[in-house]
Scaffold this active site. Structure first.
Site, PDB file in Angstrom:
ATOM      1  N   LYS A 141      -1.268   9.189   5.862  1.00 18.19           N
ATOM      2  CA  LYS A 141      -2.331   8.638   5.021  1.00 18.19           C
ATOM      3  C   LYS A 141      -3.232   7.735   5.834  1.00 18.19           C
ATOM      4  CE  LYS A 141      -2.823   5.651   1.061  1.00 18.19           C
ATOM      5  NZ  LYS A 141      -2.187   4.956   0.008  1.00 18.19           N
ATOM      6  N   LYS A 165       1.108   5.309   7.799  1.00 22.66           N
ATOM      7  CA  LYS A 165       0.038   4.781   6.953  1.00 22.66           C
ATOM      8  C   LYS A 165      -0.771   3.793   7.772  1.00 22.66           C
ATOM      9  CE  LYS A 165      -0.951   2.456   2.598  1.00 22.66           C
ATOM     10  NZ  LYS A 165      -0.409   1.760   1.424  1.00 22.66           N
TER      11      LYS A 165
HETATM   12  C1  PBG Z   1      -0.879   0.263  -1.434  1.00 15.39           C
HETATM   13  C2  PBG Z   1      -1.685   1.485  -1.524  1.00 15.39           C
HETATM   14  C3  PBG Z   1      -3.012   1.640  -1.130  1.00 15.39           C
HETATM   15  C4  PBG Z   1      -3.353   2.954  -1.409  1.00 15.39           C
HETATM   16  C5  PBG Z   1      -2.254   3.570  -1.973  1.00 15.39           C
HETATM   17  N1  PBG Z   1      -1.223   2.657  -2.015  1.00 15.39           N
HETATM   18  C6  PBG Z   1      -3.983   0.658  -0.635  1.00 15.39           C
HETATM   19  C7  PBG Z   1      -3.683  -0.114   0.575  1.00 15.39           C
HETATM   20  O1  PBG Z   1      -2.722   0.131   1.286  1.00 15.39           O
HETATM   21  O2  PBG Z   1      -4.473  -1.035   0.832  1.00 15.39           O
HETATM   22  C8  PBG Z   1      -4.687   3.567  -1.140  1.00 15.39           C
HETATM   23  C9  PBG Z   1      -4.982   4.822  -1.875  1.00 15.39           C
HETATM   24  C10 PBG Z   1      -6.391   5.249  -1.757  1.00 15.39           C
HETATM   25  O3  PBG Z   1      -7.214   4.631  -1.049  1.00 15.39           O
HETATM   26  O4  PBG Z   1      -6.720   6.247  -2.409  1.00 15.39           O
HETATM   27  N2  PBG Z   1       0.058   0.193  -2.453  1.00 15.39           N
END
Ligand code: PBG
Length: 336
Positions: A261, A209
């Protein structure tokens, strides 16, 4: 004007296999299926009606009722899994995000409502992260180092994740999905789930991520309190090798699924993770990917539906077994 007849003696003519739709369908190497998709959804406290997210047209913060209604629609379209995010009232946020593991908190209450409504027909996945619930918006607990600087404290956060995951399992989640990028989170959550008797609850690990600006609209979606960024815990977009390390660690710690992701800007990462993973590999087409395509479509600059389907196909071709997408229901309907 007459065109000269071809007399070229070509050894191969790849166009033969593209000559009509039936031939193209016969020879397609990748196929999307409604069951590939996971629909991320937002449920909010303190709203009477579902509320559209400005930067994600077509995506809503839901009430329990509108959440259930959309889950029925997903199931009818052939989507078998949803991923639920909770949006608490600002006044319920605190330094550790404790409403995250409150059985009556917005996320757990709605997980329970969905499990009661759908049993095992629809797989309920829960986001296992604290950023929606902390008053500072970070994914973990903060501590102060000996120079007076605040930092996101890895080991102080792990037991909070464990407690959150167990509360989600008790509320009926089939899958928990730790997305906070703390080291060791999968091991600690697995152990806590097992000790609490939740051997059957699966873990989808956000393994690779990235600290991505493509998450921009999501921050609106959850009313995030974050100031600053997540670069000390999410990955540097410059790196790919560490994604393989993160994946291996999560596999060793017991991940049932691994995830990459965002998706489209990281297809190279997805493809390398898919090469080494013995477990299913998911990819998350994030809020910014969705918003860009919607916006360009609304300007008449691209065909939104077809561009979206192409990007989902590309994500699958690169190696995704599951795709988290805000377009899941529409895509599933298009495939029927
Ligand atoms: C954090 C989380 C995020 C997203 C999913 N889980 C945001 C981040 O890490 O700042 C992003 C999902 C998206 O942008 O569609 N719990």
């Amino acid at each position: 004007m007459m065109v000269a007849m071809s007399t070229y003696d070509l050894p191969r003519r790849p166009r033969r296999l593209r000559q009509n739709a039936a031939m193209r369908a016969l020879t397609a190497e990748t196929r999307l299926h409604p069951a590939d998709f996971i629909l991320p959804m937002f449920v909010a406290d303190g709203i009477e009606e579902k509320r559209e997210i400005t930067s994600m047209p077509g995506v809503y913060q839901h009430t329990t009722d509108s959440l259930k209604a959309l889950c029925h629609e997903a199931l009818e379209a052939g989507v078998k899994c949803i991923d639920l995010f909770g949006v608490p009232l600002d006044e319920d946020k605190d330094a550790t995000g404790s409403v995250a593991w409150d059985p009556e908190g917005v996320l757990n209450r709605n997980l329970r409502a969905l499990r009661e409504e759908f049993g095992n027909d629809l797989l309920i996945m829960a986001d296992t992260c604290l950023d929606e619930f902390t008053d500072h918006g970070h994914c973990g607990a903060l501590s102060t180092d000996r120079y007076g600087n605040q930092f996101v404290d890895n080991d102080a956060t792990l037991p909070l994740y464990a407690q959150m995951a167990v509360s989600q399992a008790e509320a009926g989640a089939h899958i928990v999905s730790p997305s906070g990028m703390m080291d060791g989170q999968i091991a600690v959550i697995r152990e806590a789930l097992d000790q609490a008797g939740h051997q059957d609850v699966a873990i989808m690990a956000y393994s690779a991520k990235y600290a991505s600006k493509f998450f921009g609209p999501f921050r609106d979606a959850v009313g995030s309190s974050l100031q600053g960024d997540r670069r000390t815990y999410q990955q540097d977009p410059a790196n790919i090798r560490e994604s393989l390390l993160e994946t291996e660690l999560d596999l060793d710690e017991g991940a049932d699924f691994v995830m990459v992701k965002p998706a489209l800007p990281y297809l190279d990462v997805l493809s390398q993770v898919a090469e080494i993973s013995p477990v299913p590999v998911a990819a998350y087409q994030v809020s910014g990917e969705y918003a860009m395509m919607v916006a360009a479509g609304r300007n008449g600059w691209i065909d939104f539906e077809e561009t979206m389907m192409e990007s989902l196909m590309s994500i699958k071709r690169a190696g995704a077994d599951q795709i988290l997408t805000y377009y899941a229901i529409e895509a599933a309907k298009e495939l029927k």
